[in-house]
Design an enzyme around this catalytic site. Structure first.
Site, short mmCIF file in Angstrom:
data_model
loop_
_atom_site.label_atom_id
_atom_site.label_comp_id
_atom_site.label_asym_id
_atom_site.label_seq_id
_atom_site.Cartn_x
_atom_site.Cartn_y
_atom_site.Cartn_z
N ARG A 19 -18.61 5.89 -5.32
CA ARG A 19 -17.47 6.03 -4.25
C ARG A 19 -17.72 4.81 -3.52
O ARG A 19 -16.82 4.04 -3.17
CB ARG A 19 -17.75 7.11 -3.28
N TYR A 44 8.39 1.60 4.90
CA TYR A 44 8.48 2.40 3.69
C TYR A 44 8.34 3.80 4.17
O TYR A 44 7.62 4.14 5.27
CB TYR A 44 7.20 2.07 3.03
N ASP A 58 2.30 -5.43 5.24
CA ASP A 58 2.40 -4.80 3.73
C ASP A 58 3.09 -5.72 2.87
O ASP A 58 4.29 -6.06 3.08
CB ASP A 58 3.23 -3.21 4.03
N LYS A 102 3.27 -1.16 -7.74
CA LYS A 102 4.59 -1.64 -7.93
C LYS A 102 4.30 -3.02 -8.56
O LYS A 102 3.60 -3.14 -9.54
CB LYS A 102 5.18 -2.14 -6.55
C1 LIG Z 1 5.57 2.48 -2.64
C2 LIG Z 1 5.09 1.71 -1.37
C3 LIG Z 1 4.03 2.14 -0.63
C4 LIG Z 1 3.29 3.39 -0.98
O1 LIG Z 1 2.29 3.32 -2.05
P1 LIG Z 1 2.16 4.16 -3.07
O2 LIG Z 1 1.39 3.53 -4.28
O3 LIG Z 1 3.37 4.84 -3.62
O4 LIG Z 1 1.19 5.34 -2.32
C5 LIG Z 1 3.95 1.49 0.61
N1 LIG Z 1 4.63 0.34 0.79
C6 LIG Z 1 5.56 -0.04 0.29
C7 LIG Z 1 6.31 -1.16 0.61
C8 LIG Z 1 5.86 0.63 -0.77
O5 LIG Z 1 7.22 0.01 -1.56
#
Ligand SMILES: *Cc1c(COP(=O)(O)O)cnc(C)c1O
Length: 393
Positions: free
Chosen positions: A46, A98, A170, A195
């Site tokens: 961890r 998001y 983000d 992504k």
């Molecule tokens: C998909 C996404 C998230 C969340 O991520 P996960 O891997 O699905 O938990 C956060 N911010 C943005 C801009 C996203 O497209």
């Protein structure tokens, strides 16, 4: 060295123990301590793992931070980071957010006394006017989802610094390949590595990169305490996907640019949102603060009926949530990512029932355009091999 080279040669790509060209899967939960007085770099899975560490160091290097952290998902990363804040603290947050982050900020964190003020962060005056005595941080997404509004990274970071606030960005949509917020003064960058960073729709993962050591230590403490780490297999998959990021981004971005322009010529398409288009309100700012416009665009077809028609007719893109994959993904924000948002609020943000978001993948852009145009104009083009695909909606 340029990004494309650093992606593959950054000091973390070769296993230091064996010289293996692919970092091995250190599939272990704990580590033998042969010297009780001088424990090695790793003691428990961890707290640290060499496979995960290679990914974390690579991400830190690419974003220009001092330390990276790999999380079980983008939301695990965001949840952990937002626990930097305490009861009574307020955050200024981009209003186009998001959906999962919106849910965390409106349904969970208020129970702990951490509150969000949603602001149009493209307007720096409004950001400044929203800073109150309890404000501790500014959290932004740029370009935002799904209408791709652009926030001034340097402007926001400066405002934050002047008021003693943290700037959190983000960076999922552009990745360090196209935008590096730490270089503009942000303190911390977050990714859904599910992504573009992983890029193959085969892993859920998240990441954080921090600019300064002190903040990195706080994140390390929180991650180890909460246990929101990325598993070994998924760390390996994310590292593997990351290697082709530059090539994937370049091809997908070129295709997105062409598709955005061609979609704009189809009469049924009321509006196209893509920061690469000169008439997008964020075009110039985006060009100034990023190395490109990315591979996500949205277009408005005017009605729910048209959205349903197109989503059920397209043959090539996946009809799905998510983005940033080798295959194109077509989403319906009003019914998917923004379904939980009150209708009035959603419409105010341009997220109409006719808005579709396209994450452009690596298919031939001409084929994608033919498929999209056929779906929009009512010609059902069934390509060889696609006859069996069931319509989804
Ligand atoms: C998909 C996404 C998230 C969340 O991520 P996960 O891997 O699905 O938990 C956060 N911010 C943005 C801009 C996203 O497209």
């Amino acid at each position: 060295m340029k990004f494309a080279t650093r992606l593959l040669h950054n000091g973390n790509e070769i296993d230091p123990e064996t010289g293996a060209a692919s970092i091995p899967l250190y599939q272990t939960s704990t580590f033998h301590q042969s010297d009780l007085d001088h424990p090695g770099s790793y003691d428990y899975g961890r707290s640290g793992n060499p496979t995960r560490h290679a990914l974390e160091q690579t991400l830190a290097e690419l974003e220009g931070g001092c330390r990276g952290f790999a999380f079980a998902s983008g939301m695990a990363a965001i949840s952990t980071v937002l626990l930097l804040f305490s009861e009574g603290d307020r955050l200024i947050v981009s209003e186009d957010l998001y959906g999962g982050t919106y849910r965390l900020l409106t349904k969970v964190l208020p129970r702990l006394g951490i509150r969000a003020d949603f602001v149009d962060t493209t307007d720096l005056d409004r950001v400044e006017a929203s800073i109150g005595p309890d404000t501790r941080g500014i959290y932004i997404e740029t370009p935002s989802n799904p209408t791709l509004k652009v926030t001034d990274l340097r402007g926001v970071s400066r405002l934050a610094k002047d008021h003693g606030l943290l700037t959190l960005v983000d960076n999922t949509f552009l990745t360090p390949c196209l935008q590096r917020p730490l270089e503009w003064g942000a303190d911390l960058v977050i990714h859904s590595a599910t992504k573009f960073i992983s890029g193959h729709s085969d892993v859920v993962s998240g990441a954080v990169v921090v600019r300064e050591k002190e903040l990195a230590e706080e994140i390390a403490f929180l991650q180890n305490t909460l246990g929101s780490i990325l598993g070994v297999q998924d760390s390996w998959l994310t590292l593997r996907g990351l290697k082709t990021l530059n090539a994937r981004m370049a091809a997908a971005e070129a295709a997105a640019d062409r598709i955005a322009r061609e979609l704009g010529r189809i009469p049924e398409v009321r509006q196209v949102y893509y920061t690469g288009l000169e008439d997008h309100p964020g075009h110039r700012l985006q060009a100034a603060q990023a190395d490109g416009h990315g591979a996500v665009l949205s277009f408005d077809l005017g009605s729910e009926e048209m959205s349903r028609k197109v989503l059920s007719r397209v043959q090539l893109p996946l009809v799905a949530v998510s983005l940033g994959a080798v295959e194109s993904i077509l989403s319906w924000p009003a019914r998917m990512s923004h379904a939980a948002m009150p209708r009035e609020e959603r419409l105010n943000r341009g997220v109409t029932d006719g808005l579709l978001r396209l994450s452009v993948g690596l298919e031939d852009p001409g084929d994608l355009l033919e498929d999209l145009e056929g779906a929009i104009r009512g010609r059902r083009i069934v390509s060889a091999g696609m006859e069996g695909r069931a319509s989804v909606l």
